[in-house]
Design a protein around this motif. Structure first.
Motif, PDB file in Angstrom:
ATOM      1  N   ILE A 193      69.583  47.458  26.650  1.00 56.85           N
ATOM      2  CA  ILE A 193      69.138  48.691  25.972  1.00 56.85           C
ATOM      3  C   ILE A 193      67.611  48.710  25.973  1.00 56.85           C
ATOM      4  O   ILE A 193      66.983  49.437  26.717  1.00 56.85           O
ATOM      5  N   GLY A 229      65.314  46.090  26.475  1.00 60.51           N
ATOM      6  CA  GLY A 229      64.596  45.323  27.490  1.00 60.51           C
ATOM      7  C   GLY A 229      63.413  44.545  26.948  1.00 60.51           C
ATOM      8  O   GLY A 229      62.598  44.034  27.710  1.00 60.51           O
ATOM      9  N   GLY A 270      63.875  42.193  24.162  1.00 57.91           N
ATOM     10  CA  GLY A 270      64.322  41.058  23.346  1.00 57.91           C
ATOM     11  C   GLY A 270      64.744  41.464  21.949  1.00 57.91           C
ATOM     12  O   GLY A 270      64.859  40.622  21.068  1.00 57.91           O
ATOM     13  N   MET A 271      64.979  42.743  21.716  1.00 51.86           N
ATOM     14  CA  MET A 271      65.229  43.219  20.366  1.00 51.86           C
ATOM     15  C   MET A 271      66.719  43.330  20.027  1.00 51.86           C
ATOM     16  O   MET A 271      67.097  43.227  18.862  1.00 51.86           O
ATOM     17  N   CYS A 272      67.592  43.528  21.031  1.00 50.37           N
ATOM     18  CA  CYS A 272      68.993  43.805  20.684  1.00 50.37           C
ATOM     19  C   CYS A 272      69.935  42.637  20.961  1.00 50.37           C
ATOM     20  O   CYS A 272      70.976  42.521  20.348  1.00 50.37           O
ATOM     21  N   GLY A 273      69.585  41.784  21.913  1.00 46.50           N
ATOM     22  CA  GLY A 273      70.463  40.663  22.216  1.00 46.50           C
ATOM     23  C   GLY A 273      71.708  41.060  22.994  1.00 46.50           C
ATOM     24  O   GLY A 273      72.572  40.230  23.252  1.00 46.50           O
ATOM     25  N   CYS A 287      71.896  41.770  26.061  1.00 44.15           N
ATOM     26  CA  CYS A 287      71.819  41.256  27.427  1.00 44.15           C
ATOM     27  C   CYS A 287      72.024  39.752  27.478  1.00 44.15           C
ATOM     28  O   CYS A 287      71.663  39.108  28.453  1.00 44.15           O
ATOM     29  N   PHE A 291      68.363  35.594  26.595  1.00 46.37           N
ATOM     30  CA  PHE A 291      68.277  37.043  26.715  1.00 46.37           C
ATOM     31  C   PHE A 291      67.726  37.356  28.104  1.00 46.37           C
ATOM     32  O   PHE A 291      66.576  37.035  28.408  1.00 46.37           O
TER      33      PHE A 291
HETATM   34  S1  FES Z   1      68.088  44.338  26.429  1.00 45.62           S
HETATM   35 FE1  FES Z   1      67.962  44.132  24.296  1.00 45.62          FE
HETATM   36  S2  FES Z   1      67.468  42.046  24.105  1.00 45.62           S
HETATM   37 FE2  FES Z   1      67.589  42.280  26.225  1.00 45.62          FE
END
Ligand code: FES
Ligand SMILES: Cc1cc2nc3c(=O)[nH]c(=O)nc-3n(C[C@H](O)[C@H](O)[C@H](O)COP(=O)(O)OP(=O)(O)OC[C@H]3O[C@@H](n4cnc5c(N)ncnc54)[C@H](O)[C@@H]3O)c2cc1C
Ligand SMILES: Cc1cc2nc3c(=O)[nH]c(=O)nc-3n(C[C@H](O)[C@H](O)[C@H](O)COP(=O)(O)OP(=O)(O)OC[C@H]3O[C@@H](n4cnc5c(N)ncnc54)[C@H](O)[C@@H]3O)c2cc1C
Ligand code: SF4
Ligand code: SF4
Lengths: 280, 462
Positions: A216, A218, A220-223, A225, A235
């Motif tokens: 989403i 890109g 490192g905020m959502c995890g 990936c 990540f």
């Molecule tokens: S895309 Fe959200 S943490 Fe990698």
């Protein structure tokens, strides 16, 4: 807004676009990617930086039309603009110090492998390229790869172009002939990368793969990936997308990649209908 | 004569059974009459104890006095002297542990509803007064702000007022930080946040979205480009996981991912391209505001059974009281003194259950709270097909790893002094990037403090 300055259909399902994004072009390196959004209610999708021109301030993307967002993107033409375009994201591929490398690209993965092969070539490495496609109509970047490699091999599943077979057959042959590589870089469908890694592991050849999980932000905020690499969670957007292929849990990655399969199929259907009616 | 009622004038809200099916704001806000009635409860104490509970020292008694008199615009101007985002803080501040905890009316009965009044005043202003865009005269200096959350936006606003040419660099495609991607619409309507951001733009603040500092540009690049000082308000956006088996199964999310899909990408709306799972039974691990928000979003997405699992008891639950009550009214189940140990998956790699263990409270730990300890052999399995981890976040390492001379503590938080000055000359920082996950008002306060210090730094350099 980011203007499309050039558009070319490389084959019926793969499109190349050159996009004006000076801030991204200033910093872009091989192996990095961008995230774009086509319209206000659109999804954020990652695409690799296939090439860049620092002087003109442009970024080249090459994408396969697989679902709604890539369909909508493909509807845009030269002179149109992309709403959001952020990057360069991810860590650049590691190319320094490598003398002899085998770069393997499968399908549209070739678009991701190309900038890495080019960077290695410019760095003076001896580059062997193996590309694989389902059939002749899907071949992309054939000439480009020839220009940045010392040896180029092309295979297809059905034998309609190049040699009939899989990229792993070629690699096995090369190894049998006594070829050695500092590193193999494999980029393509997960299943292809998995089999390349199984092969190179037998011969203890370091292998780098480029992972493409669902993303989403890109940053490192959502995890979303996340992947298991060597038993640890990573990540892909900030720790990768390149990882040591012998450490990656491919089965988990394949499973996670299918999280939204039903939704995607529905959206694709809907997009097809809209585009057919000429509404979108 | 003061209104001596023991309780606050109640806040009108959407009914729990209705609101759990929509994303509209839950608390509807006071009417003029309600606000004036509640304002009568304030005793205008000469010692102003409430002010000491507010991290930015809003002049509470004076603004409430104006509400009492029906002079709402005057009240607004008083709040604006110290707070940049009253419509936001009035809604999301943990008032019960801040301003309202110090209110004398709270000794017997309920404190004055300071937050609700602040919200009323800010909303009244937005609806009735058109702010004239006064562009301050330029002082010829350029400064950069990284991150458009409450810390960065406040810092940018204060610097712009002083005549600085301010550029804000934001990684996402919209400004607002957690106010946009984390806190849901039903608690903080995005139009309100956007209104604040538009105000900054009218003041001449330049907001560049899609700029990831550390990748698109580094902090050094910003100095090279002529920015004389840089503020870092990049928040604490990196989600923590528990590193337990099964955590990478399909259907396990960080709260950030779930909330981002829902809020930033609006996956709950028809016609939006971002997918979101529609599970039957979801469990949220954690007990803070983030856990409440994730649980309440899940409910609104139609999840039949939403359970919050927290390892301590109700008393230690760190979320705001009001949010816990709202969650309960909406039918969220609380399983306290419970901790997950393992995620169970089905043959297709989807979550099918969460193995938990029961806890009891032992001796107090460093934080002064009683430490939860596992009860032996108390394991059991919760049947769920979705699991959301809301166990905290840390600052993202991207900026510190690409900026020479920027030191961090053990937890990865930027080290900054009381004025927000970091270990690198000319670089200031504040908000969650420095404190770790905290609150909107503290982030805003840190942005204000740093703006002052940055001004002093630039003026002294000449
Ligand atoms: S895309 Fe959200 S943490 Fe990698
Ligand atoms: C780092 C990275 C680099 C990539 N580079 C390229 C490239 O150069 N060329 C190219 O053709 N493709 C690339 N991809 C894959 C590309 O992002 C997906 O094909 C695209 O998102 C599909 O979107 P869609 O809406 O058209 O299709 P959908 O129907 O939504 O999805 C089709 C498939 O694409 C994948 N996908 C869907 N959404 C996302 C998402 N948000 N993030 C990542 N993957 C997703 C899933 O595996 C899904 O099953 C890359 C992916 C990553 C992570
Ligand atoms: C779900 C949730 C609910 C909450 N509820 C409450 C509540 O009820 N009350 C309360 O007081 N607090 C609440 N909080 C906490 C509060 O939101 C935060 O403390 C506050 O937002 C911190 O502000 P900030 O400006 O420091 O950071 P953030 O709001 O996190 O903003 C940081 C911004 O910087 C951007 N950024 C990060 N890295 C970069 C980079 N490298 N380059 C450019 N931009 C970058 C991010 O995209 C983001 O927009 C909640 C938090 C969450 C997640
Ligand atoms: S800003 Fe927050 S703490 Fe301060 S008075 Fe307003 S609601 Fe209370
Ligand atoms: S302490 Fe309470 S009653 Fe006293 S001035 Fe403050 S808000 Fe009013």
């Amino acid at each position: 807004m980011y203007k499309i300055v050039e558009k070319e259909n490389l084959n019926p399902t793969v499109t190349k676009m050159v996009v004006a994004a000076p801030a991204v072009a200033k910093k872009a390196l091989a192996g990095q990617f961008i995230i774009l959004r086509v319209h206000e209610n659109g999804e954020r999708i990652p695409l690799t930086i296939a090439d860049y021109d620092r002087v003109k301030g442009t970024i080249t993307i090459i994408f396969q039309i697989v679902g709604k967002t890539t369909m909508l993107l493909n509807e845009l033409n030269e002179g149109d603009s992309i709403l959001d375009f952020v990057g360069p994201l991810g860590k650049p591929s590691h190319v320094d110090g490598l003398k002899k490398v085998c770069v393997i690209g499968g399908g549209v993965g070739c678009a991701i492998a190309y900038p890495t092969a080019k960077a290695l070539h410019e760095n003076g490495a001896d580059v062997t390229v193996i590309t694989g496609f389902r059939n002749k109509d899907l071949v992309i970047l054939e000439d480009e790869f020839k220009q940045v490699s010392n040896h180029a091999y092309l295979v297809s599943d059905d034998g309609s172009t190049g040699t009939k077979g899989l990229v792993t057959n070629v690699l096995q042959d090369l190894i049998n002939q006594g070829e050695t590589f500092d590193e193999v870089i494999a980029i393509g469908p997960l299943i292809m990368m998995k089999f390349v890694c199984e092969l190179t592991k037998k011969y203890n050849i370091k292998t780098i793969v480029s992972m493409n999980p669902i993303m989403i932000d890109g940053t490192g905020m959502c995890g979303g990936c996340r992947l298991s690499v060597g038993g640890k969670t990573k990540f892909a957007c900030v720790d990768g997308p390149d990882f040591d292929g012998h450490e990656v849990d491919f089965d988990e990655a394949m499973s996670r990649g299918a999280t939204y399969r039903e939704f995607e199929a529905r959206e694709r259907e809907e997009a097809c209908n809209l585009l057919r009616k000429g509404v979108a | 004569m003061a209104n001596m009622a023991m309780t606050k004038v109640p806040m009108p809200t959407q009914d729990g059974n209705v609101r759990r099916n929509n994303f509209d704001e839950v608390a509807l806000g006071y009417t003029k009459e309600m606000a004036m009635e509640e304002a009568q409860r304030c005793l205008h104490c000469p010692t102003k104890p409430c002010i000491s509970g507010c991290p930015v020292a809003v002049n509470i008694p004076d603004f409430i006095e104006e509400v009492k008199n029906g002079e709402f615009e005057k009240a607004y101007q008083i709040i604006r002297q110290t707070s940049s985002l009253p419509a936001v803080c009035g809604r999301v501040c943990p008032q019960e542990t801040q301003c309202e905890s110090k209110c004398v009316r709270g000794v017997k009965g309920e404190a004055v509803a300071i937050g609700r009044l602040e919200r009323f005043v800010a909303d009244w202003h937005r609806e009735h007064v058109k702010d004239e865009a006064v562009k301050p005269t330029s002082n010829g200096h350029k400064v950069a702000v990284v991150g458009a959350g409450p810390a960065g936006l406040t810092c940018a606003g204060d610097l712009a007022k002083l005549g600085y040419q301010v550029s804000v660099f934001e990684a996402l495609h919209v400004a607002g930080g957690v106010l946009m991607y984390g806190i849901p619409e039903f608690r903080l309507p995005k139009a309100i946040v956007q209104n604040e951001i538009d105000g900054l733009k009218q003041m001449g603040v330049d907001i560049e979205t899609n700029m990831v500092i550390g990748r698109s540009e580094s902090v050094d690049d910003l100095f090279e480009a002529g920015y004389e000082s840089v503020f870092i308000g990049s928040g604490a956006g990196l989600p923590n996981f528990m590193n337990m088996p099964g955590e990478n199964l399909k259907g396990v999310y960080s709260a950030n991912e779930f909330l981002t899909r829902c809020n930033l990408m609006k996956a709950y709306k028809e016609g939006v391209d971002t997918p979101i799972q529609h599970p039957k039974r979801a469990v949220i691990v954690g007990g803070g505001n983030v856990a409440m928000d994730a649980a309440r979003c899940a409910k609104r997405l139609g999840v039949e059974e939403v359970t919050i699992v927290y390892r301590r008891s109700m008393e230690e639950l760190p979320a705001r009281k009001e949010e816990v009550e709202h969650a309960q009214e909406e039918g969220i189940i609380f399983r306290l003194l419970t901790n997950p140990v393992r995620v169970l998956g089905d043959e297709n790699g989807w979550v099918k259950g969460m193995e938990c263990v029961s806890m009891e409270l032992g001796e107090p730990d460093e934080s002064g709270r009683r430490r939860p300890v596992e009860i032996k052999d108390s394991n059991f399995v919760l049947d769920v097909d979705c699991m959301i981890m809301a166990i905290g976040t840390s600052p993202n390492p991207l900026i510190r790893s690409t900026t020479e001379g920027l030191e961090t503590n053990r937890k990865g938080c930027l080290i900054a002094d009381d004025n927000g000055a970091t270990t690198r000359e000319g670089v200031f920082a504040g908000g969650d990037a420095v404190t770790g996950a905290a609150t909107v008002i503290l982030a805003m306060g840190a942005g204000k403090t740093a703006a002052k210090a940055m001004d002093a730094y630039i003026q002294n350099k000449k």
